[in-house]
Enzyme design. Structure first.
Site: not given
Lengths: 318, 327
Positions: B28, B178, B208, B210, B250, B301-302
């Site tokens: 990150y 977040h 960006r 993601n 994304e 987390y993903k």
């Protein structure tokens, strides 16, 4: 200056008072200009024989007018040359570049009532803020100090559009604008100041003493705050291992930019926080109105446009 | 005269896919870059299918995909104006606008639809302005208001979420929405990025990429329907990973809205199966190196830690075969 600027033409110049002129700017390609929020300013870039003059001016019209922008400039003999150039050399038909609108002086969303204090040319941001609030039916009052009615730019305009909200204070008539006006305001009032550094300091201190929370106090400076002489110091850039001398009278930001270091910035007067960098070592002489007291005490960040080293040198994370 | 108008590119997915990895390691960070050219829209061959799906979701599960506060309307009109301006100037063959002062008529020639309305008057549109314009583009749209020095999620049309929901996040501050992201939220990085966002300027948008992984080409992975798409993770094996597992990217873009002083956050989601991604050898090799280097807290987390080993053994197999062929 590539994609993020707009080319404009000066369409009209109007004398608002013996010392203030307003300039109407339209897009050079005839398209409409972006809407903006009350309190916004633009950066103007005027190419002159002495070089590029870059200045910030508040937008003074209704934020939903997209056919033109208006800025108002007071001619100042003490200025660095920007206002004199605008007054004496700019004529109808001249072309220049401007930034998109930026807002470092936004209206509070949560305020129940807004009280504006303007000294002299400090009136400019409040013209658009008043238009914004009026349209949304929000409550506000405007206190405006000037030497006399004749020297009071936008006097007739304010009197006709905001007769109930506007209060004038002319020093020649011995009517003084005072901080006491903030004393008996309802809970949820936010106060806004625009004028000289001394005026802003006086009002901000008084507001704090009256018990206003820090977040209910807003102000905009036109010039960098005066914190005394600009002594020379050194910075070491940690990433590139370069050592730069910041000469007496120069700012750190200027020094970084002349050495082609990609340093961010916007207002250049310690008000917006855009130029904040991390400091790894050294004692910082904070000269901005942006960082909180805690951040200043911690000493890990600084604003390169106004702040300096207390002594010796600083190591920057650049 | 040069014709500047854009048209839908019909090149194969592998040639237009926004591959997110610049190196062999992913962590990150604030990986935002200046957006050049500074536009929001990207119309792909999937336009018709995705618009139909979006509208179906909005019809059947409105509360899940669209939420707003009444004070967001000013920002919503600003978003509608910005997007219509972009649609008609970038794709004049597909979209047009007739303006008579505040009376606007918008035409979508791709869908053969026309809508007249009064700009600024929300009762003149069948939906709120953000909800209306979102039904004509593939991007999800989130309006982040900047109020009293912080950022709030004040409206959004989100039909293709990567396991989050506007119904849950509405009204939260940037740091609040977040807070589930490990490391990002507790390392000080979230505050840093928020401070960066507070200062983004009109005319200088940012972008960006993601990413995550999704089993089967499903765009609408809502937390509310986790039981439907989440269970599919169990089907993944090292044999079928190539068809089932999709890299989900994304393309996120951020724009300062000068009128409301808020931020428009747009998300265009792209999916590609690993079998398709194999067509670019450099990409599939890099993806393998990123996965083997990835810390567990990110995979967790993903949402693919349970089948990460299956993907890795699938990738090792194809990479070895390829090397065998080359030798």
């Amino acid at each position: 200056m590539a994609t993020s600027t707009i080319e404009v033409v000066v369409e009209e110049i109007k004398r608002e008072s013996p010392t203030v002129k307003s300039f109407k700017l339209v897009a050079a390609n005839g398209s409409s200009l972006p809407r903006f929020s009350g309190g916004s300013h633009i950066t103007t870039y005027v190419q002159t024989e002495y070089g590029l003059i870059e200045r910030h001016y508040s937008l003074t019209t209704d934020p939903d007018i997209t056919d033109y922008y208006q800025i108002a400039i007071r001619r100042s003999d003490q200025s660095r040359g920007g206002s004199i150039y605008w007054h004496d050399h700019i004529k109808i038909g001249d072309k220049l570049y401007i930034s998109y609108p930026k807002n470092h002086f936004p209206l509070s969303f949560r305020a129940k009532h807004h009280v504006f204090f303007a000294a002299g040319i400090g009136i400019t941001p409040f013209l658009a803020m008043a238009a914004d609030l009026k349209k949304k039916g929000k409550s506000f009052e405007l206190h405006y100090a000037a030497p006399s009615k004749e020297l009071c730019a936008f006097h007739d305009f304010l009197l006709s559009i905001y007769p109930d909200e506007t209060h004038f204070y002319f020093s020649k008539e011995k009517r003084k604008m005072t901080t006491d006006l903030m004393k008996n305001q309802p809970i949820g009032t936010h106060v806004y100041f625009c004028g000289t550094e001394a005026m802003i300091r006086e009002y901000a201190e008084a507001a704090k003493a009256f018990g206003y929370p820090e977040k209910s106090i807003h102000f905009e400076l036109f010039t960098p705050p005066d914190f005394g002489p600009l002594q020379a110091f050194q910075v070491k850039l940690n990433k590139s291992n370069q050592v730069l001398d910041v000469q007496e009278g120069k700012t750190l930001l200027e020094t970084l930019l002349t050495h082609n270091i990609q340093a961010p910035y916007s207002c250049k007067i310690g008000g917006c926080g855009s130029c904040q960098v991390n400091v790894l070592k050294g004692e910082i002489d904070h000269r901005d109105f942006y960082l909180s007291d805690t951040e200043k005490k911690e000493g890990n960040v600084m604003l390169t446009c106004v702040s300096r080293a207390k002594s010796g040198y600083l190591i920057l994370d650049l | 005269m040069i014709n500047n108008s854009k048209i839908i590119s019909h090149s194969p997915l592998i040639e237009r896919f926004p591959f997110p990895f610049k190196g062999d390691s992913y962590r990150y960070s604030n990986n935002s870059e200046a957006l050049e050219p500074p536009f929001l829209l990207d119309i792909t061959p999937e336009y018709f299918k995705e618009i139909e799906q979006k509208r179906h979701l909005l019809k059947t599960r409105k509360e899940q995909c669209y939420q707003s506060f009444s004070h967001s309307l000013e920002g919503q009109w600003e978003i509608l104006e910005m997007i219509i301006n972009e649609m008609t100037s970038l794709y004049p063959n597909y979209f047009s606008l007739k303006k008579n002062k505040n009376h606007w008529t918008f035409c979508n020639h791709l869908l053969k639809e026309e809508q007249s309305f009064i700009f600024g008057n929300s009762s003149s549109l069948p939906y709120e302005p953000l909800d209306f314009i979102g039904r004509h583009i593939q991007e999800d749209l989130i309006y982040i208001a900047q109020r009293d020095g912080d950022l709030y999620m004040d409206a959004g049309q989100l039909c293709f979420p990567a396991n989050w929901s506007i119904a849950f996040n509405l009204g939260m501050t940037y740091t609040e929405f977040h807070s589930p992201v490990p490391y990002f939220s507790d390392s000080g990085l979230a505050e840093k990025v928020r401070n960066f966002l507070l200062r983004i300027e009109a005319g200088k948008p940012w972008t960006r990429l993601n990413w995550t992984l999704t089993v089967e080409p499903i765009l609408d992975t809502f937390p509310e329907t986790f039981d439907e798409w989440g269970a599919k993770k169990e089907k993944v094996t090292s044999e079928n990973a190539g068809q089932l597992v999709h890299l989900r990217v994304e393309d996120q873009r951020l724009f300062r809205l000068p009128r409301s002083n808020g931020i428009l956050f747009s998300i265009h989601t792209h999916l590609i199966s690993l079998d398709e991604l194999r067509k670019n050898e450099e990409w599939i090799n890099r993806f393998y190196r990123v996965l083997t280097d990835l810390p567990d807290y990110i995979a967790q987390y993903k949402g693919f830690i349970s089948y990460k080993d299956k993907i890795i053994s699938y990738l090792e197999k194809i990479i070895k075969t390829k090397e065998g062929v080359i030798k």
